[in-house]
Design a protein around this motif. Structure first.
Motif, PDB file in Angstrom:
ATOM      1  N   ASN A  27       0.852  -1.175   0.000  1.00  0.00           N
ATOM      2  CA  ASN A  27       0.000   0.000   0.000  1.00  0.00           C
ATOM      3  C   ASN A  27       0.895   1.234   0.000  1.00  0.00           C
ATOM      4  O   ASN A  27       2.038   1.176   0.450  1.00  0.00           O
ATOM      5  CB  ASN A  27      -0.873  -0.017   1.259  1.00  0.00           C
ATOM      6  N   SER A  62      -3.534   5.019  -7.697  1.00  0.00           N
ATOM      7  CA  SER A  62      -4.620   4.272  -7.092  1.00  0.00           C
ATOM      8  C   SER A  62      -5.698   4.050  -8.147  1.00  0.00           C
ATOM      9  O   SER A  62      -6.135   4.994  -8.801  1.00  0.00           O
ATOM     10  CB  SER A  62      -5.193   5.045  -5.906  1.00  0.00           C
ATOM     11  N   TRP A  94      -3.371   0.015  -5.196  1.00  0.00           N
ATOM     12  CA  TRP A  94      -2.260   0.834  -5.677  1.00  0.00           C
ATOM     13  C   TRP A  94      -1.474   0.074  -6.741  1.00  0.00           C
ATOM     14  O   TRP A  94      -1.242  -1.125  -6.596  1.00  0.00           O
ATOM     15  CB  TRP A  94      -1.339   1.214  -4.525  1.00  0.00           C
ATOM     16  N   ASN A 108     -10.239   0.005  -4.116  1.00  0.00           N
ATOM     17  CA  ASN A 108      -9.065   0.770  -4.532  1.00  0.00           C
ATOM     18  C   ASN A 108      -7.800  -0.009  -4.236  1.00  0.00           C
ATOM     19  O   ASN A 108      -7.626  -0.525  -3.124  1.00  0.00           O
ATOM     20  CB  ASN A 108      -9.004   2.127  -3.824  1.00  0.00           C
TER      21      ASN A 108
END
Length: 140
Positions: free
Chosen positions: A46, A80, A89, A87
């Protein structure tokens, strides 16, 4: 890593016997990144913002960032995107060759604590500054 291996991660929420498994899973992610230049599962990392990233297994986090190994750092922000309503990344394609591991912490709530993110940025800054140190030639 040693705390997880020795079942000594300071946490009352999971069994001690589960801790070495978390360590093995994190090491597998790190090894895959080292060997392939990418992370196998988008759910395993993330963005923490400003070019700082985290590897994640359950609530254990390990920050990482890229560097040229010469004291230069240009934050890679990534992107993103929504995948099936979630969502995720996408790692930047222009990461430098060197990826550095930073700070370990435990995610306590839905988001990383600001103090953990601040400390991770401090560790990154100190690490990059260390690369810039030029040794003085010996005076004879």
């Amino acid at each position: 890593m040693t705390q997880l291996e020795n079942k000594r991660w300071p946490d009352g929420r999971r069994s001690d016997d589960h801790q070495p498994n978390l360590r093995r899973r994190l090491l597998a992610i790190i090894q895959y990144l080292a060997e392939n230049g990418e992370i196998d599962s988008r759910g395993s990392y993330n963005s923490l913002g400003n070019g700082l990233w985290e590897l994640k297994v359950e609530d254990i986090r390990l920050t990482f960032y890229d560097t040229d190994d010469q004291g230069s750092w240009d934050p890679k922000l990534g992107e993103s995107v929504s995948v099936m309503g979630r969502n995720v990344w996408i790692l930047p394609e222009d990461f430098e060759v060197f990826i550095r591991l930073g700070l370990w912490f435990e995610k306590v709530d839905n988001r990383a604590l600001p103090s953990d993110i601040d400390e991770a940025h401090q560790v990154r800054m100190e690490d990059i500054d260390h690369d810039r140190i030029i040794e003085e030639p010996d005076a004879d």
